[in-house]
Design an enzyme around this catalytic site. Sequence first.
Site, short mmCIF file in Angstrom:
data_model
loop_
_atom_site.label_atom_id
_atom_site.label_comp_id
_atom_site.label_asym_id
_atom_site.label_seq_id
_atom_site.Cartn_x
_atom_site.Cartn_y
_atom_site.Cartn_z
N HIS A 37 82.59 -47.10 91.97
CA HIS A 37 83.13 -48.18 91.12
C HIS A 37 82.64 -49.57 91.54
O HIS A 37 83.31 -50.56 91.27
CB HIS A 37 84.66 -48.14 91.10
CG HIS A 37 85.21 -47.04 90.23
ND1 HIS A 37 85.30 -47.14 88.86
CD2 HIS A 37 85.65 -45.80 90.54
CE1 HIS A 37 85.79 -46.01 88.37
NE2 HIS A 37 86.01 -45.17 89.37
N ASP A 39 79.17 -50.21 91.04
CA ASP A 39 77.91 -50.42 90.32
C ASP A 39 78.07 -51.52 89.26
O ASP A 39 77.14 -52.26 88.99
CB ASP A 39 77.39 -49.12 89.69
CG ASP A 39 78.42 -48.43 88.80
OD1 ASP A 39 79.63 -48.71 88.95
OD2 ASP A 39 78.01 -47.59 87.97
N GLY A 124 80.89 -30.83 83.94
CA GLY A 124 82.20 -31.45 84.10
C GLY A 124 82.65 -31.65 85.54
O GLY A 124 83.80 -31.99 85.79
N ALA A 125 81.74 -31.44 86.49
CA ALA A 125 82.12 -31.61 87.90
C ALA A 125 81.72 -32.99 88.43
O ALA A 125 81.89 -33.29 89.60
CB ALA A 125 81.47 -30.51 88.74
N ASP A 174 73.05 -42.73 87.90
CA ASP A 174 72.82 -41.30 87.74
C ASP A 174 71.36 -41.00 87.40
O ASP A 174 70.73 -40.13 87.99
CB ASP A 174 73.72 -40.72 86.64
CG ASP A 174 75.19 -40.88 86.98
OD1 ASP A 174 75.49 -41.29 88.12
OD2 ASP A 174 76.03 -40.61 86.11
N TYR A 224 88.94 -46.61 83.20
CA TYR A 224 87.70 -47.29 83.57
C TYR A 224 87.65 -48.67 82.93
O TYR A 224 87.38 -49.68 83.59
CB TYR A 224 86.54 -46.40 83.10
CG TYR A 224 85.15 -46.94 83.33
CD1 TYR A 224 84.50 -46.74 84.54
CD2 TYR A 224 84.46 -47.61 82.32
CE1 TYR A 224 83.20 -47.20 84.74
CE2 TYR A 224 83.18 -48.08 82.51
CZ TYR A 224 82.55 -47.87 83.72
OH TYR A 224 81.28 -48.34 83.92
#
Length: 395
Positions: A37, A39, A124-125, A174, A224
């Site tokens: 959190h 970035d 979803g991990a 990512d 978020y």
Amino acid sequence: MKKKLIQHTSEHFEKLFHSQPQSIFLSPGRINIIGEHVDYNDGFVMPAAINKYICFAISKNENSECALIAKDLNEAYKFDMKDELKPVEKMWVNYILGVLSQLKDKYGLVQGFNIVFSSTIPMGAGLSSSAALECGIGYAMNTLFDLGLTKENIALIGQKSEHTFVGVNCGIMDQFASVFGKKNKVIKLDCNTLEHEYYKADFKKYSLLLLDSNVKHTHLTSGYNVRRQEVEAGLKIIQEHFPQVKTFRNCTENMVLELKEKLGDTVFRRCHFVVKEIQRVLDAAAALSQSDFKKLGELMSETHQGLSKEYEVSCEEIDFLVDAVQHEKTVLGSRMMGGGFGGCSINLVEKGTEETLIKTISERYADAFGIELKAYKVKISKGTTLYKDNHAAIQ
């Protein structure tokens, strides 16, 4: 595992298209060692590519028609590169079309191809299977059609695909990790400038173990967005009192502590986490430079306490998994990884003790929540790559 994935993907291609694929590409998922959190708060992150992959078996064809085969989903999508590319109902297709749309508009790509892809990245991990899909497609197109893209171009195209065709306003971490990953190296990345440096992450007698809570609570997106608003409001107050502060990166813990009352309890805790987490990434880089894995583990555990109590993006299940290993002598550190409200915990553990740990925690987790725990041992691997170029297969 990797060889089996490549074999199954290639065989499926041969079965459907009656020829061997021209090329095979591997695009990895990613972990983030520390720097959660931050970035979007002008901090640094520390991701790495891992040995879980999407494998692409691909051949060009002689026209502009394309076939996308998602082997794991048992689904296919066909289209023509000469037609207008726009989002469709099948969500997995949009990650790919978003990349191809940019390559068509900017680089004139209109030639057709056939692709079969299959994955060992758990969905979803929080291991960024979406970024692996985008970057794998971008990398494959660049290689097959000589588009002249840099790695940075490929990462940014992947990110833009997610913004425009998928509707997720993700950061660059990512995609960057998926493309720029190196074996046994973590990347300290500045998400604003994309400046980066590699740190050796050969953990020697330790390994990385992911414990997948198998839950995903729905408030990830809303939580978020609210966190973003809270830290932005906090930064404004800090800047009013300390005009020299441009971003959280040059804000100190003392400044935040001094303004505790003015910020109010919630905003204070959010800002305090961000300032501390930015520093923890720098401390983690120093610890890796000295192969001080004990210190790295301590920093990871501190991050979790911050994410759980100050930033409040954890959840009961993940807190349970982190707490459950805190007193295990074989575990150096543990924390929630990713956006939060579910997903995985990342654990730095002694090699050879993983199976015992998995068994113990799985039983306790099932007792507490009635949920089956999944566990993944991961190694830090290289980024997206051409695995095999089989020119004999070109028709």
